[in-house]
Design a protein around this motif. Structure first.
Motif, PDB file in Angstrom:
ATOM      1  N   MET A   1       0.838  -1.196   0.000  1.00 45.53           N
ATOM      2  CA  MET A   1       0.000   0.000   0.000  1.00 45.53           C
ATOM      3  C   MET A   1       0.877   1.251   0.000  1.00 45.53           C
ATOM      4  O   MET A   1       1.848   1.331   0.738  1.00 45.53           O
ATOM      5  CB  MET A   1      -0.902   0.006   1.229  1.00 45.53           C
ATOM      6  CG  MET A   1      -1.763   1.269   1.357  1.00 45.53           C
ATOM      7  SD  MET A   1      -2.808   1.222   2.812  1.00 45.53           S
ATOM      8  CE  MET A   1      -3.602   2.815   2.661  1.00 45.53           C
ATOM      9  N   SER A   2       0.519   2.189  -0.824  1.00 50.63           N
ATOM     10  CA  SER A   2       1.281   3.433  -0.891  1.00 50.63           C
ATOM     11  C   SER A   2       0.585   4.485  -0.039  1.00 50.63           C
ATOM     12  O   SER A   2      -0.617   4.716  -0.173  1.00 50.63           O
ATOM     13  CB  SER A   2       1.362   3.917  -2.342  1.00 50.63           C
ATOM     14  OG  SER A   2       2.013   5.145  -2.393  1.00 50.63           O
ATOM     15  N   TYR A   5       4.093  10.047   2.802  1.00 51.93           N
ATOM     16  CA  TYR A   5       5.247   9.975   3.700  1.00 51.93           C
ATOM     17  C   TYR A   5       5.246  11.204   4.588  1.00 51.93           C
ATOM     18  O   TYR A   5       5.700  12.263   4.212  1.00 51.93           O
ATOM     19  CB  TYR A   5       6.525   9.891   2.872  1.00 51.93           C
ATOM     20  CG  TYR A   5       7.784   9.721   3.693  1.00 51.93           C
ATOM     21  CD1 TYR A   5       7.803   8.896   4.818  1.00 51.93           C
ATOM     22  CD2 TYR A   5       8.956  10.370   3.330  1.00 51.93           C
ATOM     23  CE1 TYR A   5       8.967   8.730   5.548  1.00 51.93           C
ATOM     24  CE2 TYR A   5      10.122  10.203   4.052  1.00 51.93           C
ATOM     25  CZ  TYR A   5      10.114   9.377   5.168  1.00 51.93           C
ATOM     26  OH  TYR A   5      11.268   9.215   5.887  1.00 51.93           O
ATOM     27  N   HIS A  58       6.852   8.195  -2.286  1.00 47.93           N
ATOM     28  CA  HIS A  58       6.254   6.871  -2.405  1.00 47.93           C
ATOM     29  C   HIS A  58       6.933   5.959  -1.395  1.00 47.93           C
ATOM     30  O   HIS A  58       8.167   5.846  -1.381  1.00 47.93           O
ATOM     31  CB  HIS A  58       6.450   6.314  -3.821  1.00 47.93           C
ATOM     32  CG  HIS A  58       6.098   4.857  -3.931  1.00 47.93           C
ATOM     33  ND1 HIS A  58       4.837   4.419  -4.240  1.00 47.93           N
ATOM     34  CD2 HIS A  58       6.857   3.748  -3.747  1.00 47.93           C
ATOM     35  CE1 HIS A  58       4.827   3.090  -4.260  1.00 47.93           C
ATOM     36  NE2 HIS A  58       6.041   2.667  -3.963  1.00 47.93           N
ATOM     37  N   HIS A  59       6.136   5.291  -0.545  1.00 49.68           N
ATOM     38  CA  HIS A  59       6.683   4.375   0.453  1.00 49.68           C
ATOM     39  C   HIS A  59       5.833   3.107   0.460  1.00 49.68           C
ATOM     40  O   HIS A  59       4.608   3.179   0.565  1.00 49.68           O
ATOM     41  CB  HIS A  59       6.688   5.011   1.847  1.00 49.68           C
ATOM     42  CG  HIS A  59       7.788   6.008   2.002  1.00 49.68           C
ATOM     43  ND1 HIS A  59       8.889   5.795   2.790  1.00 49.68           N
ATOM     44  CD2 HIS A  59       7.967   7.212   1.428  1.00 49.68           C
ATOM     45  CE1 HIS A  59       9.701   6.845   2.715  1.00 49.68           C
ATOM     46  NE2 HIS A  59       9.153   7.718   1.886  1.00 49.68           N
ATOM     47  N   SER A  60       6.504   1.936   0.342  1.00 47.06           N
ATOM     48  CA  SER A  60       5.769   0.677   0.302  1.00 47.06           C
ATOM     49  C   SER A  60       6.722  -0.470   0.624  1.00 47.06           C
ATOM     50  O   SER A  60       7.790  -0.580   0.009  1.00 47.06           O
ATOM     51  CB  SER A  60       5.148   0.469  -1.083  1.00 47.06           C
ATOM     52  OG  SER A  60       4.468  -0.766  -1.141  1.00 47.06           O
ATOM     53  N   ALA A  61       6.355  -1.286   1.584  1.00 43.32           N
ATOM     54  CA  ALA A  61       7.089  -2.519   1.921  1.00 43.32           C
ATOM     55  C   ALA A  61       8.570  -2.267   2.183  1.00 43.32           C
ATOM     56  O   ALA A  61       9.436  -3.013   1.728  1.00 43.32           O
ATOM     57  CB  ALA A  61       6.908  -3.548   0.795  1.00 43.32           C
ATOM     58  N   HIS A  64      11.364   3.048  -0.555  1.00 43.80           N
ATOM     59  CA  HIS A  64      10.887   4.435  -0.619  1.00 43.80           C
ATOM     60  C   HIS A  64      11.517   5.158  -1.797  1.00 43.80           C
ATOM     61  O   HIS A  64      12.590   4.801  -2.282  1.00 43.80           O
ATOM     62  CB  HIS A  64      11.177   5.180   0.685  1.00 43.80           C
ATOM     63  CG  HIS A  64      12.631   5.398   0.960  1.00 43.80           C
ATOM     64  ND1 HIS A  64      13.346   6.455   0.451  1.00 43.80           N
ATOM     65  CD2 HIS A  64      13.514   4.669   1.693  1.00 43.80           C
ATOM     66  CE1 HIS A  64      14.597   6.381   0.870  1.00 43.80           C
ATOM     67  NE2 HIS A  64      14.733   5.314   1.621  1.00 43.80           N
ATOM     68  N   LEU A 115      10.356  -0.909  -7.388  1.00 42.34           N
ATOM     69  CA  LEU A 115       9.253  -0.641  -6.472  1.00 42.34           C
ATOM     70  C   LEU A 115       8.000  -1.361  -6.960  1.00 42.34           C
ATOM     71  O   LEU A 115       7.868  -1.621  -8.162  1.00 42.34           O
ATOM     72  CB  LEU A 115       9.000   0.862  -6.388  1.00 42.34           C
ATOM     73  CG  LEU A 115      10.109   1.704  -5.764  1.00 42.34           C
ATOM     74  CD1 LEU A 115       9.785   3.185  -5.871  1.00 42.34           C
ATOM     75  CD2 LEU A 115      10.351   1.317  -4.321  1.00 42.34           C
ATOM     76  N   THR A 119       1.450   1.592  -7.843  1.00 43.08           N
ATOM     77  CA  THR A 119       1.314   2.292  -6.558  1.00 43.08           C
ATOM     78  C   THR A 119       1.737   3.735  -6.784  1.00 43.08           C
ATOM     79  O   THR A 119       2.928   4.047  -6.784  1.00 43.08           O
ATOM     80  CB  THR A 119       2.188   1.636  -5.476  1.00 43.08           C
ATOM     81  OG1 THR A 119       3.509   1.480  -5.991  1.00 43.08           O
ATOM     82  CG2 THR A 119       1.645   0.285  -5.074  1.00 43.08           C
ATOM     83  N   ASP A 121       2.580   7.736  -6.678  1.00 43.95           N
ATOM     84  CA  ASP A 121       3.238   8.612  -5.724  1.00 43.95           C
ATOM     85  C   ASP A 121       2.231   9.504  -5.026  1.00 43.95           C
ATOM     86  O   ASP A 121       1.160   9.808  -5.547  1.00 43.95           O
ATOM     87  CB  ASP A 121       4.256   9.518  -6.431  1.00 43.95           C
ATOM     88  CG  ASP A 121       5.498   8.749  -6.834  1.00 43.95           C
ATOM     89  OD1 ASP A 121       5.662   7.618  -6.348  1.00 43.95           O
ATOM     90  OD2 ASP A 121       6.282   9.292  -7.633  1.00 43.95           O
TER      91      ASP A 121
END
Length: 250
Positions: A1-2, A5, A58-61, A64, A115, A119, A121
């Motif tokens: 999931m994005s 941040y 964008h940050h996921s799992a 980043h 990435l 997902t 930004d």
């Protein structure tokens, strides 16, 4: 999931940086700074102000990616933007920095990162707030400006030419412009004497503008060409009047 941040908001350093320091810090951490065009770096030599801000994130799992917009106000009144990409390619790895001259290059570089797909930004609206530096009065040429000032002062023959303090200040010049100022001495006999007045405007690295006024004339006993340099236009014009008066006096 994005998700947005929340902690990536751009925070300026505690102590204000000069435009040059801001650029050096950006180039020092970017892995590909050597790829920037020389023309871009040359234009940034005379930057008067700068602004940096987060553009998207964008940050996921554990992975980043953030992009930053860095904008400089230049001596000619235009603005130049560089785009910074900050990312990690594996969860927990150290962030890497890259810099690009346009947004399309930035997107291309970002698309190559490992990435999760689909997902988007979190993108922030563009808000560029440059430091409150006045737009310069002249369109400066960043071409050996300090050397131009040195040569101008060296050929000045008048005893009241600018002194060492001003010469030292002009050693920091990063741009200059030469323009002829019209209107000569208003005295009889001036047609026999050649007078020219020039403004040599210099831009210093701190954004200060300094002008020297050059009088070129042939009002000499043997009619030879002579150069005089003054710190103000009024002083230069008074010198022209004085020279012309000496030539028509009985």
């Amino acid at each position: 999931m994005s998700v947005p941040y929340e902690t990536a908001a751009y925070e300026p350093p505690e102590s204000p940086e000069s435009p040059e320091e801001h650029l050096m810090r950006l180039l020092g951490r970017a892995l590909n700074s050597f790829e920037l065009p020389d023309e871009t770096l040359r234009r940034l030599d005379c930057a008067l102000a700068h602004d940096g801000s987060l553009h998207s994130a964008h940050h996921s799992a554990g992975l980043h990616r953030e992009t930053y917009r860095h904008t400089w106000l230049l001596a000619d009144g235009s603005a130049l933007t560089l785009w910074e990409l900050v990312h990690n390619t594996a969860p927990g790895s150290e962030p890497q920095h890259e810099v690009y001259v346009d947004e399309e290059e930035l997107r291309t570089a970002g698309s190559r990162l490992a990435l999760p797909p689909d997902t988007p930004d979190f993108e922030l609206p563009v808000q560029v707030q440059l430091s409150p530096v006045p737009t310069p009065r002249h369109a400066y040429v960043p071409d050996a400006s300090a050397d131009h000032a040195r040569r101008l002062l060296r050929r000045a023959e008048n005893a009241d030419r600018p002194g060492a303090d001003l010469a030292a200040l002009l050693a920091t010049a990063c741009g200059h412009q030469i323009a002829q100022a019209f209107g000569g001495p208003g005295r009889a006999g001036r047609a026999r004497i050649g007078f020219s007045l020039y403004e040599h405007a210099f831009l210093l690295r701190d954004g200060v503008e300094v002008s020297l006024w050059e009088v070129e004339h042939t009002a000499t006993p043997d009619g030879r060409h002579m150069c005089e340099v003054y710190e103000s236009e009024d002083t230069a014009r008074r010198a022209m009047e004085r020279r012309a008066a000496q030539q028509v006096s009985p």
